[in-house]
Design an enzyme around this catalytic site. Structure first.
Site, mmCIF file in Angstrom:
data_model
loop_
_atom_site.group_PDB
_atom_site.id
_atom_site.type_symbol
_atom_site.label_atom_id
_atom_site.label_comp_id
_atom_site.label_asym_id
_atom_site.label_seq_id
_atom_site.Cartn_x
_atom_site.Cartn_y
_atom_site.Cartn_z
ATOM 1 N N CYS A 131 27.604 13.763 29.281
ATOM 2 C CA CYS A 131 27.239 15.062 29.174
ATOM 3 C C CYS A 131 25.602 15.141 29.670
ATOM 4 C CB CYS A 131 26.786 15.403 27.873
ATOM 5 S SG CYS A 131 26.655 17.271 27.312
ATOM 6 N N GLU B 274 29.795 -29.314 13.725
ATOM 7 C CA GLU B 274 29.625 -28.649 12.056
ATOM 8 C C GLU B 274 30.529 -28.160 12.200
ATOM 9 O OE1 GLU B 274 25.268 -27.492 11.274
ATOM 10 O OE2 GLU B 274 25.391 -29.803 11.571
ATOM 11 N N TYR C 30 21.519 -27.021 6.785
ATOM 12 C CA TYR C 30 21.465 -27.364 8.487
ATOM 13 C C TYR C 30 20.607 -27.407 9.364
ATOM 14 C CZ TYR C 30 22.081 -21.873 9.324
ATOM 15 O OH TYR C 30 21.938 -21.359 10.804
ATOM 16 N N LYS D 47 33.749 -20.032 19.016
ATOM 17 C CA LYS D 47 34.338 -18.741 17.579
ATOM 18 C C LYS D 47 35.898 -19.400 17.813
ATOM 19 C CE LYS D 47 30.766 -16.542 16.514
ATOM 20 N NZ LYS D 47 30.687 -15.370 16.899
ATOM 21 N N CYS E 248 21.611 18.776 24.616
ATOM 22 C CA CYS E 248 22.625 18.492 23.619
ATOM 23 C C CYS E 248 22.487 17.956 22.107
ATOM 24 C CB CYS E 248 24.248 17.213 24.614
ATOM 25 S SG CYS E 248 25.377 17.333 23.071
ATOM 26 N N LYS F 215 30.817 -24.529 11.269
ATOM 27 C CA LYS F 215 29.925 -22.348 11.253
ATOM 28 C C LYS F 215 30.520 -22.070 10.122
ATOM 29 C CE LYS F 215 28.512 -19.269 14.644
ATOM 30 N NZ LYS F 215 28.620 -17.810 13.398
ATOM 31 N N ASP G 32 30.602 -19.161 7.371
ATOM 32 C CA ASP G 32 30.267 -16.573 7.499
ATOM 33 C C ASP G 32 29.419 -16.813 6.603
ATOM 34 O OD1 ASP G 32 30.601 -15.159 8.409
ATOM 35 O OD2 ASP G 32 33.516 -14.926 8.529
ATOM 36 N N CYS H 196 31.819 18.659 27.500
ATOM 37 C CA CYS H 196 31.463 18.074 26.022
ATOM 38 C C CYS H 196 31.854 18.875 24.638
ATOM 39 C CB CYS H 196 29.907 18.796 25.650
ATOM 40 S SG CYS H 196 28.389 17.549 25.039
ATOM 41 N N CYS I 212 28.313 20.820 22.851
ATOM 42 C CA CYS I 212 27.944 22.026 23.195
ATOM 43 C C CYS I 212 28.801 22.482 24.108
ATOM 44 C CB CYS I 212 26.057 21.094 24.270
ATOM 45 S SG CYS I 212 26.301 20.287 25.572
HETATM 46 S S1 IVH Z 1 22.511 -23.537 13.947
HETATM 47 C C1 IVH Z 1 18.627 -22.574 16.908
HETATM 48 N N1 IVH Z 1 24.520 -24.258 13.050
HETATM 49 O O1 IVH Z 1 25.863 -19.325 12.252
HETATM 50 C C2 IVH Z 1 20.416 -22.565 15.933
HETATM 51 N N2 IVH Z 1 23.959 -22.710 12.555
HETATM 52 O O2 IVH Z 1 24.469 -17.848 15.693
HETATM 53 C C3 IVH Z 1 20.369 -22.546 14.548
HETATM 54 N N3 IVH Z 1 25.163 -20.474 11.172
HETATM 55 O O3 IVH Z 1 22.424 -17.337 12.887
HETATM 56 C C4 IVH Z 1 21.093 -22.030 14.377
HETATM 57 N N4 IVH Z 1 26.530 -22.289 10.247
HETATM 58 O O4 IVH Z 1 24.236 -18.081 10.950
HETATM 59 C C5 IVH Z 1 23.812 -23.556 13.081
HETATM 60 N N5 IVH Z 1 26.508 -25.224 11.211
HETATM 61 C C6 IVH Z 1 25.716 -24.250 11.419
HETATM 62 C C7 IVH Z 1 26.122 -23.120 11.170
HETATM 63 C C8 IVH Z 1 24.989 -21.428 11.320
HETATM 64 C C9 IVH Z 1 26.839 -21.081 10.199
HETATM 65 C C10 IVH Z 1 25.368 -19.627 11.561
HETATM 66 C C11 IVH Z 1 23.385 -18.558 11.355
HETATM 67 C C12 IVH Z 1 23.106 -18.067 12.749
HETATM 68 C C13 IVH Z 1 24.255 -18.153 13.158
HETATM 69 C C14 IVH Z 1 24.230 -18.147 14.574
#
Ligand code: IVH
Length: 668
Positions: A422, A113, A222, A310, A427, A115, A117, A404, A407
């Site tokens: 330091c 799925e 999700y 990522k 300090c 991710k 933001d 430093c 200090c």
């Molecule tokens: S699952 C235990 N699914 O990404 C698994 N997370 O570091 C929980 N996020 O804190 C996360 N889209 O804020 C999951 N389709 C998706 C997501 C998602 C965004 C974020 C969420 C989570 C972070 C993971």
């Protein structure tokens, strides 16, 4: 209109308005013009005015009903909100896949799925009605932002079934709303938000729900916090169930039979990403089956059955105009690149840590260089490399100072370390940073005491060590910049409340070298009181799992210091709690309980205990909880509607208890 007619009318209006709202905000497919919706809403408001008793919390009129708050209440997440491990390239994904196959074999599917933001939130429904929404916070404790979440139109106030359920998802601001909001801000001469994520987070952390309501936020759900209780067997079924209940899930998901399909999905989104109406920062890959998820388990921070890919970080070119030095809590001197501000990955960057002298030399960085920068993990700015062919000859070499900058004591390079330090314990920079650490979230968590306030208090000599925080008065605080009556009172309240923290928060806050938040918890559980810990020997300390030589040594040395002894006394006098308040696990050998050393599986719905409570109680008595039934299982606790695990336990002839028997034994 009489009450009976009004009731009937209200019910019809609820149904229609909920349906239109759902079509518009969840399905993105309205069936009536806005004017029709507004007309019905007007009608509902009129009836509710005449018959206030018909105004229920799940009424479509109640989206912006909340009043302005003083502060957010804390919310405990019974089931922790975990984060995800990261993958940055194809190899990381293949490694992840190998680990999964080693654990569960080849017969499984992934769900991929987007991710999103934004900001993770948790929503609670009781008998189908939305009752509470919270931020993730530190994963265990979040903030109650119910009134703000109610304003998000795609969050149903009532579900299609009267279920009690907790669901999780990502609240976000669509790109268009973000651009419109920033335009308004800029027109008003206000600072724009750096990116949609900050804008969403900023909107949901407003105490006045009318602000959140004006921000056009949206959400994708999700996950179900405790899916076992809903009868679904896999993540994909869970998502379908969320859709069925009336939630908005993201439709760009795909079930994949193997890692090749996953990689293909990931690559396709690297391309398609810019065309989405909201920002994503990667792809989340999850093992579909809950049984397999359970057998894979989780680490302290994240599940082993999921990973976040990522997207590669955006790189941009800018000029490095200077190198500044800062001194951290432990005296480490860190050089920071001062950059000509540039936009990268959604926000403007003007500084990047250079970490240490070696790195500056390795990358051959000079003041005045044109450099490539990126944000590591899309968050932390970093200098990737120097563009040497852009040099003019005007660039200047940088040399670390010998003394430093704060200090003036001589800096030392400890053997085996790259950092310059330091080592003057007096300090001022170190003391200030130590104070900032002490009040931070994982430490004493004092809201309202950020870096700026601490720096002011320190500069005014109102605080010289952490014990001074507990002597601050209203009169001293009200004199500071940007501190009104309300903030001062809130701050004093937060300081007072921090006295009740459990020992691990204090231990972490004291900043003993090598003692992180997790080790602080282990120490607090083991020693129960700071006096026992401060008297502990090196031998006792290293006998504890997770505590190594270095940490043990540092703890013993720390508590031998005269100034530490004085500080602890002062904190005690101020009324700061020195004891551990959380649950204490008992080792199997120590426990004489029936659970000692037993592997226990919980399945089905428990009525009187939450699953987490049951787990904690059993563990406290020396038992071990496991997610799946096997020959190694000693005992299965089966609640209502227990399914395949119960069957398996019966097949294997494993002892099975019901909840009543469990409670009876726990109470013994
Ligand atoms: S699952 C235990 N699914 O990404 C698994 N997370 O570091 C929980 N996020 O804190 C996360 N889209 O804020 C999951 N389709 C998706 C997501 C998602 C965004 C974020 C969420 C989570 C972070 C993971």
């Amino acid at each position: 209109m009489d009450l009976q007619t009004a009731e009937k009318e209200v019910k019809e209006l609820h149904n229609l308005l909920n349906q239109y709202n759902y079509e518009y905000h969840v399905l993105d497919n309205p069936s009536v013009p806005d004017a029709e919706y507004d007309k019905l809403m007007q009608k509902l408001l009129e009836i509710e005015e005449q018959f206030p008793q018909l105004k229920t919390p799940d009424s479509p009129s109640q989206r912006v009903g909340g009043s302005v708050l003083d502060a957010f209440e804390k919310v405990q997440h019974e089931i922790p909100m975990l984060s995800l491990g990261n993958a940055f390239n194809e190899q990381d994904l293949r490694d992840f896949d190998r680990r999964i196959r080693q654990a569960v074999g080849d017969d499984f599917s992934y769900v991929c799925e987007l991710k999103i933001d934004g900001l993770a939130v948790s929503l609670r429904y009781r008998e189908g009605v939305f009752v509470q929404g919270a931020t993730r916070g530190d994963g265990t404790t979040g903030e109650d932002i119910t009134s703000n979440l109610r304003t998000i139109r795609s969050i149903p106030l009532r579900l299609n079934e009267n279920v009690s359920i907790e669901v999780r998802g990502e609240a976000f601001m669509p790109k268009r709303s973000f651009e419109a909001l920033n335009k308004v801000k800029e027109d008003k001469g206000e600072e724009p938000f750096a990116n949609p994520r900050n804008a969403a987070a900023g909107s949901l952390r407003q105490l006045d729900p009318r602000i959140a309501a004006s921000r056009n936020l949206d959400i994708f759900l999700y996950a179900i916090a405790n899916p076992e209780e809903t009868g679904v067997a896999s993540h994909s079924e869970g998502l379908d169930f969320l859709d069925h209940l009336g939630f908005k899930s993201n439709k760009e998901r795909k079930k994949c039979g193997n890692i090749e399909e996953v990689i293909e999905f990931v690559e396709s989104w690297v391309e398609k990403r810019p065309s989405l109406p909201y920002e994503i920062d990667g792809i989340v890959i999850k093992v579909d089956s809950f049984d397999q998820q359970r057998s894979l388990g989780t680490t302290a921070k994240s599940p082993r059955w999921a990973i976040a890919f990522k997207f590669p970080a955006e790189e941009v070119v800018t000029k490095l105009v200077d190198i500044e030095l800062s001194i951290g809590r432990t005296g480490v001197v860190t050089p920071t690149a001062i950059l000509e501000p540039v936009k990268v990955a959604g926000s403007t960057v003007g500084r990047a840590s250079l970490h240490n002298e070696d790195l500056i030399r390795e990358k051959d960085i000079k003041i005045g260089d044109i450099v490539v920068i990126k944000k590591a993990g899309d968050i932390i700015p970093e200098v990737v490399k120097v563009l040497e062919d852009r040099r003019t000859g005007e660039e200047k070499d940088f040399a670390m100072p010998t003394h430093c900058p704060e200090c003036d004591s001589e800096l030392v390079r400890i053997e085996g370390e790259v950092a310059l330090r330091c080592i003057n314990p007096k300090c001022p920079a170190q003391i200030r940073e130590g104070l900032i650490h002490f009040v931070s979230r994982d430490a004493m968590n004092i809201d309202g005491l950020g870096e700026k306030v601490i720096s002011q208090l320190f500069a005014e000599k109102l605080i010289e060590d952490v014990a001074d925080l507990y002597k601050l008065t209203y009169e001293q605080l009200i004199g500071l910049e940007r501190m009104g009556e309300k903030s001062v009172n809130n701050l004093l309240k937060a300081i007072e409340a921090s006295k009740e923290n459990s020992l691990e928060k204090l231990l972490f806050g004291l900043g003993i070298r090598h003692v992180g938040a997790k080790a602080a918890k282990t120490l607090a559980q083991e020693f129960d009181h700071i006096d026992h810990l401060s008297a502990a020997t090196f031998e006792h300390l290293i006998a504890i799992n997770e505590i190594g030589d270095k940490m043990a040594d540092s703890i013993v040395t720390y508590f031998e210091l005269e100034e530490v002894k004085e500080l602890i006394e002062e904190l005690k006098l101020a009324g700061v709690n020195m004891g551990y308040k959380g649950p204490k696990p008992v080792s199997a050998e120590e426990s004489d309980s029936i659970f000692a050393g037993k592997t226990v599986v919980l399945t089905g719905k428990l009525e009187q205990l939450t699953r987490n409570d049951a787990k904690e109680k059993i563990e406290l008595l020396g038992g071990k909880i496991s997610g799946s039934v096997s020959k190694k299982t000693d005992l299965v606790i089966a609640g209502e509607e227990a399914g395949s695990k119960l069957t398996k336990a019966q097949e294997l002839g494993i002892e099975v208890w019901n909840e009543e028997k469990l409670l009876e034994e726990l109470n013994k």
